[in-house]
Design an enzyme around this catalytic site. Structure first.
Site, PDB file in Angstrom:
ATOM      1  N   ASP A   8     -60.899  86.221 -87.059  1.00 32.48           N
ATOM      2  CA  ASP A   8     -62.003  87.040 -87.555  1.00 32.48           C
ATOM      3  C   ASP A   8     -62.538  87.911 -86.417  1.00 32.48           C
ATOM      4  O   ASP A   8     -62.670  89.139 -86.540  1.00 32.48           O
ATOM      5  CB  ASP A   8     -63.104  86.111 -88.093  1.00 32.48           C
ATOM      6  CG  ASP A   8     -64.261  86.854 -88.726  1.00 32.48           C
ATOM      7  OD1 ASP A   8     -64.096  88.045 -89.063  1.00 32.48           O
ATOM      8  OD2 ASP A   8     -65.341  86.251 -88.892  1.00 32.48           O
ATOM      9  N   LYS A  44     -57.327  77.864 -77.964  1.00 29.88           N
ATOM     10  CA  LYS A  44     -58.172  77.454 -76.830  1.00 29.88           C
ATOM     11  C   LYS A  44     -57.743  76.041 -76.462  1.00 29.88           C
ATOM     12  O   LYS A  44     -58.535  75.080 -76.499  1.00 29.88           O
ATOM     13  CB  LYS A  44     -59.645  77.538 -77.237  1.00 29.88           C
ATOM     14  CG  LYS A  44     -60.631  77.315 -76.102  1.00 29.88           C
ATOM     15  CD  LYS A  44     -60.715  78.449 -75.097  1.00 29.88           C
ATOM     16  CE  LYS A  44     -61.657  78.119 -73.958  1.00 29.88           C
ATOM     17  NZ  LYS A  44     -61.734  79.212 -72.952  1.00 29.88           N
ATOM     18  N   ASP A  64     -61.421  92.091 -85.842  1.00 32.30           N
ATOM     19  CA  ASP A  64     -62.456  93.123 -85.867  1.00 32.30           C
ATOM     20  C   ASP A  64     -62.522  93.853 -84.525  1.00 32.30           C
ATOM     21  O   ASP A  64     -62.678  95.078 -84.487  1.00 32.30           O
ATOM     22  CB  ASP A  64     -63.808  92.526 -86.255  1.00 32.30           C
ATOM     23  CG  ASP A  64     -63.919  92.313 -87.759  1.00 32.30           C
ATOM     24  OD1 ASP A  64     -63.080  92.855 -88.508  1.00 32.30           O
ATOM     25  OD2 ASP A  64     -64.837  91.604 -88.209  1.00 32.30           O
ATOM     26  N   ASP A  79     -60.208  83.687 -75.064  1.00 34.66           N
ATOM     27  CA  ASP A  79     -61.045  84.576 -74.247  1.00 34.66           C
ATOM     28  C   ASP A  79     -60.188  85.574 -73.461  1.00 34.66           C
ATOM     29  O   ASP A  79     -60.554  86.750 -73.342  1.00 34.66           O
ATOM     30  CB  ASP A  79     -62.004  83.786 -73.331  1.00 34.66           C
ATOM     31  CG  ASP A  79     -61.331  82.665 -72.569  1.00 34.66           C
ATOM     32  OD1 ASP A  79     -60.273  82.174 -73.007  1.00 34.66           O
ATOM     33  OD2 ASP A  79     -61.865  82.248 -71.525  1.00 34.66           O
TER      34      ASP A  79
END
Ligand SMILES: [Mg+2]
Ligand SMILES: [Mg+2]
Lengths: 342, 342
Positions: A236, A179, A240, A212
């Site tokens: 993480d 980011k 997932d 994002d």
């Protein structure tokens, strides 16, 4: 003669470990396995989730294959109590496992289990390389006077080694996720990844993408990705999210790479106490963990690919354990995979 | 007689603003619109992206409707240069816009544009409420001697107000997303959200879920969610992930709620310089921003729902602008929506 430390652990761990060992022995004839109790099994025997003897043996091994740790027998809310998961934390810390690898390879026979449309899922084969010992989950934190804080911290050295883990795992392209339009750690991350790329891996393509945008693209165009390398918390969340493209966490393997010592390979699924001892657990996640061990632990790509291809073919022929709506036993699925290897 | 501050902005902004005003006037007969230049348009006229006069008028309004800001004409790499986006930053800061609302409501006529299978998307209607002025994006940061850090910070007051924004927007269930198993800010977040729920919104159901599990469930079972309330960075990632369920960001509206002053409503899409002035921009994102203005800015749920339903019906009948593969003009789509309102 590679020496594998086998930690079957608890619940269905020992049942699926048998399957993985059988498959590994079928594809490679020079492996030795040394078994050690871990988790609840070690607590029952020795009062600790991983004994010093087991840890020493693990450290001396070439790779570690772990089943699953924990179960209701050892659940406790007592502070200071011995817990099965401590075995895993101890392994991670002692082996310096700073890179978590999560391959996302939806199995062709199970494409229909994906929430995504088939045409988007076909051919997806990505690897998420997540930094595991730094970032927001390990920085200083505190709460005082109605104000809480957590700190995301990275050093150049931490970023260098995870960048190398990513490039080393790639054939043609690495996507680095950060980011950098907001965070200082991300700007340092991008700078270091760019330098390691230019200096050491100029033949691999490198792209940078914001976290994002990555969360969008994982759904909109998952085939785009080959290797993703990213910060602990971003990894993480994204790993997932990406796992769900396969329809379930149930058959996914994962690898944790260490510094100088052996790496650790385990299925993402847990110990599944509800079906323990019935011989009906799905062994595919553990068998595919064995494939990762061959690839990333021993550098044996051909043997790893042979195991993965045998799993694909066995499933293609229709065999399914109960979690996939079938009635096959653990042993029957293992046999079906072995048959495709010979 | 609600007074709407209309900031058409740049590019296709003025074109789609005309559509939204027409639709709002058709569904509500008591609105007044006061127009002000913003972004590049204001730079051209006044040398600043938002004049003090416009800001004062905006502050005195009941709600703000914004088109889009920016375009190649005002692109510059000069440090210290005046930029169109400064208009938006100024609005956010001056209006204290601390809550960003992103509704995710795939339009039935466009279900097939979603990467997800139709049976998972049908009936999805969720709202992501993202904290917008705190957390990891606004804490202290720095880089020194090969080490960088960013700080995630929250105070009780910041969490209280975003929690209220979430509960106020919910009919029956709020899902609070955090990482309370690791982060101190998340543990404070969970504590405060739980207290606000018990004290002020006992009739709304509240559930807590970890951010990585939320990233999975958004894909695996998106219908589960009604209102999600979460931290700034988690909300950035999850709202973009969830947006992709609709197939594209192109028609999504968003709302930013302020403290005591008016709230801001705008489409997620940009100023689209490539099609500016051609009369072919898709006005749906802007029209749906008008629906959000009715719902969250003026508390007029029935009028908001009427606009959304008219958009659904118009699309159901097949009208499409070029971005959706059709040939309809901005005016034709607007007419089609208006027809469904009468
Ligand atoms: Mg996770
Ligand atoms: Mg974003």
């Amino acid at each position: 003669m590679p020496n594998i430390a086998l930690l079957p652990g608890d619940g269905i761990g020992p049942e699926v470990a048998v399957s993985a060992v059988a498959v590994l022995n079928a594809v490679a004839d020079d492996l030795t396995f040394e078994e050690h109790p871990a988790g609840g099994a070690a607590i029952d025997l020795h009062g600790t989730a991983l004994t010093d003897e087991a840890l020493a043996a693990v450290k001396a091994s070439d790779a570690v294959l772990l089943g699953a740790l924990g179960g209701p027998k050892w659940d406790t809310n007592e502070p200071g109590a011995v817990r099965p998961e401590q075995g895993l934390f101890k392994l991670r810390a002692e082996l310096g496992l700073y890179a978590n690898l999560r391959p996302i390879r939806p199995l062709p026979a199970l494409y229909d289990a994906s929430p995504l449309k088939r045409e988007l899922i076909e051919g997806v084969d990505m690897l998420i390389v997540r930094e595991l010992t730094g970032g927001l989950y390990y920085g200083e934190r505190g709460t005082k006077d109605g104000r809480a804080f957590d700190t995301m911290v990275y050093t150049v050295a931490e970023i260098e080694r995870i960048a190398r883990a990513g490039f080393n795992a790639a054939k043609s392209r690495v996507t680095s996720v950060d980011k950098a339009n907001v965070l200082d750690t991300s700007r340092l991350w991008r700078e270091v990844v760019t330098r390691i790329h230019a200096d050491e891996f100029p033949n691999i393509e490198l792209e940078h993408i914001l976290v994002d945008a990555a969360a969008m693209k994982l759904i909109a165009a998952p085939r785009h990705f080959e290797v993703i390398v990213t910060e602990n918390m971003f990894g993480d969340i994204l790993s997932d999210e990406a796992s769900m493209l396969t329809g379930s966490l149930g058959m996914l393997p994962t690898a944790s790479l260490g510094g100088t010592g052996p790496s650790l390979f385990e299925p993402v699924h847990g110990s599944a106490p509800d079906i323990t001892g019935k011989g009906i657990a799905n062994p595919i996640g553990m068998i595919l963990s064995g494939a990762l061990l061959l690839r990333h632990g021993l550098g044996r790509e051909a043997q790893a690919a042979a195991v993965e291809s045998a799993v694909d073919k066995a499933l293609e022929k229709g065999i399914r354990t109960g979690d996939l709506g079938g009635t096959a036993t653990t042993a029957e699925v293992t046999e079906a995979v072995l048959k495709e290897l010979t």
